[in-house]
Design an enzyme around this catalytic site. Structure first.
Site, PDB file in Angstrom:
ATOM      1  N   SER A 234     -28.691  18.880  43.154  1.00 22.98           N
ATOM      2  CA  SER A 234     -28.470  20.167  42.486  1.00 22.98           C
ATOM      3  C   SER A 234     -28.724  21.325  43.437  1.00 22.98           C
ATOM      4  O   SER A 234     -29.673  21.288  44.224  1.00 22.98           O
ATOM      5  CB  SER A 234     -29.422  20.298  41.280  1.00 22.98           C
ATOM      6  OG  SER A 234     -29.387  21.591  40.725  1.00 22.98           O
ATOM      7  N   HIS A 236     -29.296  24.269  42.048  1.00 27.96           N
ATOM      8  CA  HIS A 236     -29.900  25.154  41.040  1.00 27.96           C
ATOM      9  C   HIS A 236     -28.864  26.052  40.364  1.00 27.96           C
ATOM     10  O   HIS A 236     -29.049  27.262  40.212  1.00 27.96           O
ATOM     11  CB  HIS A 236     -31.001  26.023  41.662  1.00 27.96           C
ATOM     12  CG  HIS A 236     -31.992  26.545  40.648  1.00 27.96           C
ATOM     13  ND1 HIS A 236     -33.076  25.819  40.235  1.00 27.96           N
ATOM     14  CD2 HIS A 236     -32.047  27.712  39.948  1.00 27.96           C
ATOM     15  CE1 HIS A 236     -33.761  26.519  39.340  1.00 27.96           C
ATOM     16  NE2 HIS A 236     -33.151  27.664  39.147  1.00 27.96           N
ATOM     17  N   ARG A 239     -27.725  29.344  42.112  1.00 35.36           N
ATOM     18  CA  ARG A 239     -28.437  30.607  41.944  1.00 35.36           C
ATOM     19  C   ARG A 239     -29.542  30.850  42.977  1.00 35.36           C
ATOM     20  O   ARG A 239     -30.262  31.832  42.890  1.00 35.36           O
ATOM     21  CB  ARG A 239     -29.025  30.676  40.529  1.00 35.36           C
ATOM     22  CG  ARG A 239     -27.932  30.689  39.465  1.00 35.36           C
ATOM     23  CD  ARG A 239     -28.473  30.523  38.083  1.00 35.36           C
ATOM     24  NE  ARG A 239     -29.234  31.660  37.614  1.00 35.36           N
ATOM     25  CZ  ARG A 239     -28.716  32.791  37.157  1.00 35.36           C
ATOM     26  NH1 ARG A 239     -27.412  32.951  37.124  1.00 35.36           N
ATOM     27  NH2 ARG A 239     -29.487  33.760  36.728  1.00 35.36           N
ATOM     28  N   ASP A 267     -25.847  17.741  39.026  1.00 36.70           N
ATOM     29  CA  ASP A 267     -25.328  18.833  38.202  1.00 36.70           C
ATOM     30  C   ASP A 267     -24.518  19.772  39.088  1.00 36.70           C
ATOM     31  O   ASP A 267     -24.369  19.552  40.284  1.00 36.70           O
ATOM     32  CB  ASP A 267     -26.451  19.570  37.457  1.00 36.70           C
ATOM     33  CG  ASP A 267     -27.340  20.426  38.362  1.00 36.70           C
ATOM     34  OD1 ASP A 267     -27.013  20.615  39.554  1.00 36.70           O
ATOM     35  OD2 ASP A 267     -28.377  20.912  37.884  1.00 36.70           O
ATOM     36  N   GLY A 269     -21.317  22.626  37.957  1.00 41.23           N
ATOM     37  CA  GLY A 269     -19.897  22.837  37.701  1.00 41.23           C
ATOM     38  C   GLY A 269     -19.229  21.807  36.829  1.00 41.23           C
ATOM     39  O   GLY A 269     -18.000  21.833  36.667  1.00 41.23           O
ATOM     40  N   GLY A 290     -25.223  22.654  32.318  1.00 41.65           N
ATOM     41  CA  GLY A 290     -26.010  23.836  31.986  1.00 41.65           C
ATOM     42  C   GLY A 290     -25.286  24.880  31.164  1.00 41.65           C
ATOM     43  O   GLY A 290     -25.402  24.930  29.938  1.00 41.65           O
ATOM     44  N   ARG A 291     -24.508  25.731  31.810  1.00 40.66           N
ATOM     45  CA  ARG A 291     -23.931  26.906  31.147  1.00 40.66           C
ATOM     46  C   ARG A 291     -23.145  26.585  29.875  1.00 40.66           C
ATOM     47  O   ARG A 291     -23.331  27.257  28.861  1.00 40.66           O
ATOM     48  CB  ARG A 291     -23.067  27.688  32.139  1.00 40.66           C
ATOM     49  CG  ARG A 291     -23.878  28.379  33.250  1.00 40.66           C
ATOM     50  CD  ARG A 291     -22.943  29.053  34.253  1.00 40.66           C
ATOM     51  NE  ARG A 291     -23.654  29.725  35.334  1.00 40.66           N
ATOM     52  CZ  ARG A 291     -24.032  29.132  36.473  1.00 40.66           C
ATOM     53  NH1 ARG A 291     -23.789  27.838  36.654  1.00 40.66           N
ATOM     54  NH2 ARG A 291     -24.660  29.813  37.408  1.00 40.66           N
TER      55      ARG A 291
END
Length: 340
Positions: A234, A236, A239, A267, A269, A290-291
């Site tokens: 990852s 992050h 970010r 993780d 995308g 995530g998003r």
């Protein structure tokens, strides 16, 4: 029950910062941190999505009609699909949604439990941002993975003790958060950890420990040396470092290097069941998202999370069927071609 399009439309209306783009690819929100974007130029966020498009699936449609199963396991515990919610906090700050972090965590944990999988929960510079998720995980019979930021010594200790009490199946630390400038300058700062530091931290846990933020073979070997039972490849959520590689690019070489001695998750995308299939074919044990899960929780709470995960599961099943797979174990490296 709302359709995924209805959930997404609801999230778009409720988010005052995140645009809830039709394709969440980081282009519209470049550099928007705080906010949903990637750091600096936003190129790392954009690259995560673009590199997944460079993995192509090989079709094989001569097969029987046996039902396709996405069932898998998480450190020996059964899950309906190898997809998990990534740890996220700061919903108001980053999405502009009038939803506090406690309600957000309850929605994500509940939705994942209903879908038959687990959520990784978040942490933050206010103690309640870790205490409340641990309470929620405990209330749900330990069905969640508390995720601890790499705080200064002592501040990780009480968090580990609290996570141990929650009944969770694993504990994670997003050590990549050591690069977040707002946390490095906070009253209780985050900091980088040596192998020795991590070994001492892991020794306090009663369950498997997962290190999130591994992006190289070198880092994976250090995690193994420290005693981690799992890693998350990852950056992050793009970010912490502008111009970074994507998780999917480095996944295969990391999987090869650890030789099955640790669980390897990834993780960055992932937006569809097709994307999940690609990661599994390259050796991942599971994928964190995530998003889109955040948007699902904002749009329709726990039900929105369930709706989203059911969508991902259906897409994964369809991809597996068209690649000639009947179960997760059937997914092999020759079922994808990488153009990078």
């Amino acid at each position: 029950m709302k359709s995924w399009n209805e959930v997404y439309d609801s999230a778009r209306q409720k988010c005052k910062i995140c645009r809830c783009c039709p394709l969440c690819n980081g282009l519209a929100c470049r550099g928007e941190t705080p906010g949903p974007g990637g750091k600096g130029s936003g190129s790392s966020f954009v690259r995560n999505v673009e590199m997944l498009e460079k993995v192509r699936i090989v079709m094989d449609t001569i097969t029987d009609n046996e039902e396709v199963s996405t069932a898998s396991d998480f450190f020996g515990l059964p899950v309906s699909l190898p997809v998990y919610a990534a740890p996220i906090s700061g919903i108001l700050q980053n999405y502009g949604a009038e939803m506090n972090d406690r309600d957000y965590t309850e929605a994500v944990v509940s939705g994942c439990v209903e879908a038959g999988t687990f959520a990784f929960t978040g942490d933050g510079k206010v103690d309640a941002m870790f205490k409340e998720p641990c309470e929620i995980v405990k209330q749900h019979g330990g069905k969640g993975i508390p995720t601890i930021k790499p705080w200064a010594q002592g501040h990780m200790d009480w968090r580990i003790a609290l996570a141990n009490e929650s009944g969770c199946p694993a504990i994670a630390s997003d050590i990549d958060a050591s690069g977040l400038s707002n946390l490095r300058n906070s009253e209780v700062p985050v900091g980088f950890k040596t192998v020795e530091d991590l070994r001492s931290i892991i020794a306090q846990t009663k369950v498997p420990f997962i290190l999130k933020g591994i992006m190289s073979v070198r880092g994976a070997k250090k995690a193994m040396e420290a005693g981690a039972q799992g890693i998350i490849v990852s950056n992050h959520g793009e970010r912490v470092l502008d111009g970074a590689q994507s998780g999917i690019e480095v996944l295969e070489e990391i999987v090869s290097a650890v030789q099955g001695k640790m669980k390897v998750f990834v993780d960055g995308g992932f937006r569809s069941g097709n994307d999940v299939f690609k990661a599994l074919a390259l050796g991942a044990d599971g994928v964190l998202i995530g998003r889109p899960i955040s948007q699902a929780a904002i749009g329709d709470g726990a039900q929105g999370v369930l709706t989203y995960l059911q969508k991902i599961q259906l897409e994964l099943k369809e991809t597996m069927a068209l690649a000639g797979c009947k179960n997760i174990q059937d997914i092999t490296r020759d079922m994808v071609v990488c153009e990078f």
